[in-house]
Design a protein around this motif. Structure first.
Motif, short mmCIF file in Angstrom:
data_model
loop_
_atom_site.label_atom_id
_atom_site.label_comp_id
_atom_site.label_asym_id
_atom_site.label_seq_id
_atom_site.Cartn_x
_atom_site.Cartn_y
_atom_site.Cartn_z
N VAL A 134 0.81 -1.34 -0.10
CA VAL A 134 -0.21 -0.39 0.29
C VAL A 134 0.76 1.12 -0.18
N SER A 135 0.59 2.24 -1.10
CA SER A 135 1.27 3.39 -1.01
C SER A 135 -0.04 4.43 -0.86
N ILE A 136 0.69 5.64 0.37
CA ILE A 136 -0.31 6.46 0.45
C ILE A 136 0.97 7.62 0.06
N ARG A 137 1.03 9.07 -0.40
CA ARG A 137 1.19 10.14 -0.24
C ARG A 137 0.66 10.90 0.48
N PHE A 138 1.54 11.80 1.03
CA PHE A 138 1.30 13.20 2.68
C PHE A 138 1.66 14.12 1.95
N ASP A 139 0.44 15.34 2.19
CA ASP A 139 1.28 16.37 2.13
C ASP A 139 1.80 17.12 3.20
N THR A 140 3.53 16.75 3.13
CA THR A 140 4.39 17.68 3.93
C THR A 140 5.26 17.31 3.61
N ASN A 141 5.95 18.48 4.18
CA ASN A 141 7.67 18.02 4.53
C ASN A 141 8.11 17.92 5.72
N SER A 142 7.32 17.09 6.64
CA SER A 142 7.34 16.94 7.58
C SER A 142 6.93 15.64 8.37
N TRP A 143 7.65 14.05 8.17
CA TRP A 143 6.84 13.36 8.97
C TRP A 143 6.55 13.29 10.09
N GLU A 144 6.95 14.28 11.25
CA GLU A 144 6.90 14.08 12.77
C GLU A 144 4.72 14.82 12.18
N SER A 145 4.77 15.26 10.98
CA SER A 145 3.34 16.00 11.03
C SER A 145 2.43 15.40 10.08
N PHE A 146 2.90 14.25 9.49
CA PHE A 146 1.41 13.57 8.95
C PHE A 146 0.05 13.64 9.16
N GLN A 147 -1.01 13.64 8.27
CA GLN A 147 -2.32 13.61 8.65
C GLN A 147 -2.69 12.66 7.92
N LYS A 148 -3.76 12.93 7.85
CA LYS A 148 -4.40 11.82 6.75
C LYS A 148 -3.76 12.41 5.05
N GLY A 149 -3.63 11.48 4.00
CA GLY A 149 -3.24 11.19 3.03
C GLY A 149 -3.46 10.73 1.49
N LYS A 150 -2.94 9.81 0.82
CA LYS A 150 -4.00 10.10 -0.58
C LYS A 150 -3.68 8.66 -1.05
N THR A 151 -4.05 7.55 -0.72
CA THR A 151 -3.83 5.79 -0.92
C THR A 151 -3.51 6.41 -2.11
N LEU A 152 -2.62 6.03 -2.50
CA LEU A 152 -2.56 5.67 -4.33
C LEU A 152 -2.08 4.42 -5.08
N LYS A 153 -1.66 4.01 -4.59
CA LYS A 153 -1.60 2.01 -4.95
C LYS A 153 -1.82 0.59 -3.78
N VAL A 154 -2.57 -0.15 -4.38
CA VAL A 154 -2.82 -1.47 -3.70
C VAL A 154 -2.43 -1.96 -4.08
N VAL A 155 -1.52 -3.46 -3.69
CA VAL A 155 -1.49 -4.40 -4.45
C VAL A 155 -1.21 -5.45 -3.91
N VAL A 156 -2.38 -6.89 -4.02
CA VAL A 156 -2.43 -7.85 -3.51
C VAL A 156 -2.19 -9.16 -3.94
N PRO A 157 -1.50 -10.18 -3.45
CA PRO A 157 -1.60 -11.67 -4.15
C PRO A 157 -2.65 -11.92 -5.34
N LYS A 158 -3.78 -11.52 -4.45
CA LYS A 158 -5.01 -12.31 -5.47
C LYS A 158 -5.37 -12.10 -5.64
N ASP A 159 -4.64 -9.96 -6.58
CA ASP A 159 -5.22 -9.54 -7.48
C ASP A 159 -4.44 -9.99 -9.31
N LEU A 160 -3.42 -10.87 -8.86
CA LEU A 160 -1.80 -10.40 -9.66
C LEU A 160 -2.53 -12.20 -10.17
N LYS A 161 -3.40 -12.94 -9.29
CA LYS A 161 -3.00 -14.95 -10.23
C LYS A 161 -4.45 -14.78 -10.46
N ASN A 162 -5.33 -14.07 -10.76
CA ASN A 162 -6.37 -13.77 -12.03
C ASN A 162 -6.44 -13.85 -12.65
#
Length: 162
Positions: A134-162
């Motif tokens: 799972v890849s999430i992007r945070f609109d911040t320049n500080s790890w200490e202050s990250f809040q809600k982010g945007k999920t960019l991609k989810v990859v799970v094995p089941k999706d690649l086997k179909n």
């Protein structure tokens, strides 16, 4: 911008009577880790650091992924504090990251990963499967202050086997 990639360790073995932290991957876990890691290159940033839980199943997953994405296995930073099942502790560990790094690839455990993804991403994921990415992007320049982010991609094995 900060980018966090969370990868749940691959399926582990319960065959031997070991303490939880020492459980290795089973055959399906090894195959699934290879499968997912061979499909994620388009979703990786150019530079990143790699953190892994010290649990055997997480470190073995991290080794498979780093080999398949062409990173030296010596670049993995093993952190005891990532051996957690609690998203609050996971968040605290992520917040400790040096701001010189814009992307962290993190190998860890459920329920911490699924709960973190649902709290800080914008797409609900019922369960981040073993070997899940799972890849999430945070609109911040500080790890200490990250809040809600945007999920960019989810990859799970089941999706690649179909």
């Amino acid at each position: 911008m900060k980018n966090l990639i969370l990868i749940r360790h691959a399926k582990s073995s319960w065959e031997a009577p070991l303490i939880d932290k020492d459980r290795p991957l089973n055959n399906r876990g090894i195959l699934d880790a290879h499968l997912v890691s061979e499909h994620i290159a388009p979703f990786l940033p150019k530079t990143f650091i790699i953190w892994s839980s010290t649990a055997k199943r997480a470190s073995e997953t991290a080794l498979i992924f780093t080999q398949n994405i062409g990173c030296p296995t010596e670049s993995i930073i093993f952190k005891d504090e990532l051996y957690t099942f609690d998203e609050r502790q996971l968040k605290e560990t992520i917040q400790s990251c040096n701001n010189d790094y814009d992307c962290v690839i993190l190998f860890g455990h459920n329920a911490a990963i699924t709960n973190f993804v649902n709290k800080f991403g914008d797409i609900f994921v019922e369960n981040v499967a073993t070997s899940g990415f799972v890849s999430i992007r945070f609109d911040t320049n500080s790890w200490e202050s990250f809040q809600k982010g945007k999920t960019l991609k989810v990859v799970v094995p089941k999706d690649l086997k179909n």
